[in-house]
Write a protein that holds these residues in place. Structure first.
Motif, PDB file in Angstrom:
ATOM      1  N   ARG A 114      20.661 -75.904  41.037  1.00 57.69           N
ATOM      2  CA  ARG A 114      19.519 -75.067  41.448  1.00 57.69           C
ATOM      3  C   ARG A 114      19.975 -73.944  42.385  1.00 57.69           C
ATOM      4  N   LYS A 115      20.885 -74.276  43.247  1.00 56.23           N
ATOM      5  CA  LYS A 115      21.450 -73.251  44.135  1.00 56.23           C
ATOM      6  C   LYS A 115      22.183 -72.195  43.304  1.00 56.23           C
ATOM      7  N   ALA A 116      22.906 -72.638  42.299  1.00 53.17           N
ATOM      8  CA  ALA A 116      23.629 -71.712  41.426  1.00 53.17           C
ATOM      9  C   ALA A 116      22.660 -70.748  40.745  1.00 53.17           C
ATOM     10  N   ILE A 117      21.567 -71.288  40.227  1.00 51.44           N
ATOM     11  CA  ILE A 117      20.568 -70.452  39.554  1.00 51.44           C
ATOM     12  C   ILE A 117      20.001 -69.417  40.514  1.00 51.44           C
ATOM     13  N   LYS A 118      19.698 -69.844  41.724  1.00 50.06           N
ATOM     14  CA  LYS A 118      19.130 -68.935  42.732  1.00 50.06           C
ATOM     15  C   LYS A 118      20.051 -67.741  42.983  1.00 50.06           C
ATOM     16  N   HIS A 119      21.331 -67.990  43.166  1.00 46.24           N
ATOM     17  CA  HIS A 119      22.276 -66.907  43.479  1.00 46.24           C
ATOM     18  C   HIS A 119      22.612 -66.051  42.260  1.00 46.24           C
ATOM     19  N   LEU A 120      22.821 -66.698  41.117  1.00 47.59           N
ATOM     20  CA  LEU A 120      23.218 -65.936  39.928  1.00 47.59           C
ATOM     21  C   LEU A 120      22.075 -65.089  39.371  1.00 47.59           C
ATOM     22  N   GLU A 121      20.853 -65.584  39.482  1.00 50.81           N
ATOM     23  CA  GLU A 121      19.715 -64.787  39.010  1.00 50.81           C
ATOM     24  C   GLU A 121      19.533 -63.508  39.822  1.00 50.81           C
ATOM     25  N   LEU A 122      19.961 -63.525  41.082  1.00 49.84           N
ATOM     26  CA  LEU A 122      19.828 -62.335  41.935  1.00 49.84           C
ATOM     27  C   LEU A 122      20.702 -61.179  41.455  1.00 49.84           C
ATOM     28  N   ILE A 123      21.814 -61.500  40.793  1.00 46.81           N
ATOM     29  CA  ILE A 123      22.786 -60.447  40.466  1.00 46.81           C
ATOM     30  C   ILE A 123      23.059 -60.284  38.973  1.00 46.81           C
ATOM     31  N   ILE A 124      22.437 -61.109  38.150  1.00 48.04           N
ATOM     32  CA  ILE A 124      22.813 -61.111  36.732  1.00 48.04           C
ATOM     33  C   ILE A 124      22.486 -59.788  36.049  1.00 48.04           C
ATOM     34  N   ASP A 125      21.409 -59.120  36.461  1.00 47.36           N
ATOM     35  CA  ASP A 125      21.077 -57.826  35.841  1.00 47.36           C
ATOM     36  C   ASP A 125      22.114 -56.762  36.171  1.00 47.36           C
ATOM     37  N   GLN A 126      22.701 -56.868  37.368  1.00 45.77           N
ATOM     38  CA  GLN A 126      23.728 -55.904  37.767  1.00 45.77           C
ATOM     39  C   GLN A 126      25.069 -56.212  37.106  1.00 45.77           C
ATOM     40  N   ARG A 127      25.239 -57.465  36.688  1.00 47.46           N
ATOM     41  CA  ARG A 127      26.513 -57.875  36.089  1.00 47.46           C
ATOM     42  C   ARG A 127      26.276 -58.446  34.689  1.00 47.46           C
ATOM     43  N   ALA A 128      25.528 -57.671  33.907  1.00 45.71           N
ATOM     44  CA  ALA A 128      25.145 -58.113  32.568  1.00 45.71           C
ATOM     45  C   ALA A 128      26.353 -58.346  31.664  1.00 45.71           C
ATOM     46  N   ASP A 129      27.458 -57.644  31.937  1.00 40.53           N
ATOM     47  CA  ASP A 129      28.659 -57.783  31.106  1.00 40.53           C
ATOM     48  C   ASP A 129      29.689 -58.734  31.712  1.00 40.53           C
ATOM     49  N   ASP A 130      29.293 -59.450  32.734  1.00 43.38           N
ATOM     50  CA  ASP A 130      30.205 -60.364  33.423  1.00 43.38           C
ATOM     51  C   ASP A 130      30.191 -61.711  32.690  1.00 43.38           C
ATOM     52  N   PHE A 131      31.296 -62.057  32.033  1.00 45.47           N
ATOM     53  CA  PHE A 131      31.358 -63.292  31.250  1.00 45.47           C
ATOM     54  C   PHE A 131      31.047 -64.521  32.106  1.00 45.47           C
ATOM     55  N   GLU A 132      31.741 -64.652  33.236  1.00 43.66           N
ATOM     56  CA  GLU A 132      31.591 -65.850  34.058  1.00 43.66           C
ATOM     57  C   GLU A 132      30.179 -65.984  34.619  1.00 43.66           C
ATOM     58  N   ALA A 133      29.594 -64.880  35.061  1.00 43.21           N
ATOM     59  CA  ALA A 133      28.238 -64.932  35.613  1.00 43.21           C
ATOM     60  C   ALA A 133      27.265 -65.458  34.560  1.00 43.21           C
ATOM     61  N   ASN A 134      27.381 -64.977  33.331  1.00 47.16           N
ATOM     62  CA  ASN A 134      26.505 -65.432  32.249  1.00 47.16           C
ATOM     63  C   ASN A 134      26.792 -66.871  31.853  1.00 47.16           C
ATOM     64  N   TYR A 135      28.080 -67.217  31.744  1.00 47.01           N
ATOM     65  CA  TYR A 135      28.445 -68.565  31.311  1.00 47.01           C
ATOM     66  C   TYR A 135      27.978 -69.622  32.319  1.00 47.01           C
ATOM     67  N   TYR A 136      28.251 -69.379  33.599  1.00 40.66           N
ATOM     68  CA  TYR A 136      27.886 -70.386  34.600  1.00 40.66           C
ATOM     69  C   TYR A 136      26.380 -70.453  34.834  1.00 40.66           C
TER      70      TYR A 136
END
Length: 369
Positions: A114-136
């Motif tokens: 849940r903590k992971a979702i909270k942090h990654l959702e904050l930045i995923i739009d800025q890092r749409a092409d980031d493989f690791e951000a999307n995968y995790y």
């Protein structure tokens, strides 16, 4: 003529003298004061700027140092220290994209989804092409049974790395969990072509083939992989083989496969669950089935289906215990399409229980009569 020339010369000189003095009186005193103030403000601003630059530069240096330390800790597997470094960055700059990204990635690795979702959702739009951000982020969604969101993120990750085996495995399994078997089968075939000897790939493909009515193909894949599988992987393949035999009603072969699996891996929850199902289907010795099921849930508490069968096993001998297990199953399986039929059955059971008067209520009615 001389007089006229003298007068002309005097006028010219007077004009020149007047034009030289004019700039001194051309601006009113008020304008001079305003300009002076502006000059003072500009001087003051210029004098303050050099003082701000070192502070900003120092802050950025500290930020970069913390990021570098955090990244090194993460590489070394020192996740607690890494998170501490990233947290210091976020306390001063809560919009720091890389710090949020790394906190999210590490949180998945240590099981704080849940903590992971909270942090990654904050930045995923800025890092749409980031493989690791999307995968995790997909991995975190999957653990929370958010399969639709997970599938979307796995597919985005695969645009960056089309042959990434872990993403393909998770994508196929997510399709399987939401009963989108056609997409699961397509993804599993892609996987199998890449990794024909991979145990997990074979298991995913076999389970999907069995679900789409191709048990013979499922058994063929399992046996083929078993021939090459290391000894420590064979029990898992045999356990799935037992599930395939059980699904087509070959109880004898299913039991043989489960027991073979448990010889080499006594703590294999899936094989214990399989033996419990066989025992309950035979209608004999529910106590043995209970032993298998309770051991399976101790080994793997997330084995949702086992709670349904524990409810069935206790139904005649201990109804209250049975209700407890049915309630747990209903809570855990409510959002999982794989267990829709069992969930409906359990809910119908509870409706009947509510309508049926308890023993104490019946005694009370007796006394009134």
């Amino acid at each position: 003529m001389k007089l006229s020339l003298a007068i002309f010369t005097f006028v010219i000189m007077l004009g020149c003298s007047h034009s030289k003095k004019q700039p001194e009186s051309s601006s009113p005193p008020k304008s001079e004061t305003s300009n002076d103030k502006n000059r003072q403000v500009k001087k003051k601003t210029r004098s303050e700027k050099p003082a701000e630059k070192p502070a900003t530069s120092s802050f950025r240096k500290d930020e970069n140092d913390l990021l570098e330390k955090g990244n090194q800790y993460a590489v070394d597997g020192l996740y607690r220290e890494a998170l501490q470094a990233y947290s210091k960055i976020l306390k001063k700059n809560d919009t720091h994209t890389l710090a949020h990204r790394m906190v999210g990635v590490i949180s998945v690795k240590i099981g704080e989804y849940r903590k992971a979702i909270k942090h990654l959702e904050l930045i995923i739009d800025q890092r749409a092409d980031d493989f690791e951000a999307n995968y995790y982020l997909a991995e975190a969604y999957r653990t929370q049974d958010r399969y639709g969101d997970a599938i979307f993120r796995y597919k985005v990750a695969l645009t960056q790395k089309p042959n990434h085996v872990l993403s393909l495995k998770a994508l196929a399994w997510s399709y399987y969990k939401i009963r989108y078997y056609r997409a699961a089968l397509r993804t599993a075939h892609v996987l199998y072509k890449q990794e024909p000897d991979d145990m997990q790939v074979t298991i995913i493909l076999a389970r999907v083939l069995n679900k789409v009515g191709q048990p013979k193909k499922a058994m063929l894949r399992l046996r083929k992989t078993l021939l090459k599988a290391p000894k420590d992987q064979a029990p898992y393949l045999k356990s799935v083989l037992g599930d395939v035999y059980l699904s087509i009603g070959n109880r004898e072969k299913a039991e043989e496969a489960y027991r073979d699996a448990l010889k080499d891996q006594p703590l294999l929850a899936g094989a214990l669950l399989g033996l419990a199902k066989l025992t309950l289907q035979a209608g004999e010795r529910p106590d043995i089935a209970i032993t298998y099921l309770e051991r399976a849930t101790r080994i793997k508490p997330s084995l949702v289906e086992a709670y349904y069968y524990l409810g069935q096993a206790y139904l005649k001998t201990k109804p209250k215990v049975s209700q407890k297990y049915f309630q747990k199953f209903n809570r855990l399986a409510a959002g999982d399409p794989e267990f829709n039929e069992q969930v409906s059955e359990v809910r119908e059971f509870f409706q009947k229980v509510r309508k049926t008067p308890s023993n104490s209520e019946l005694e009370s009615l007796d006394s009134q009569l």
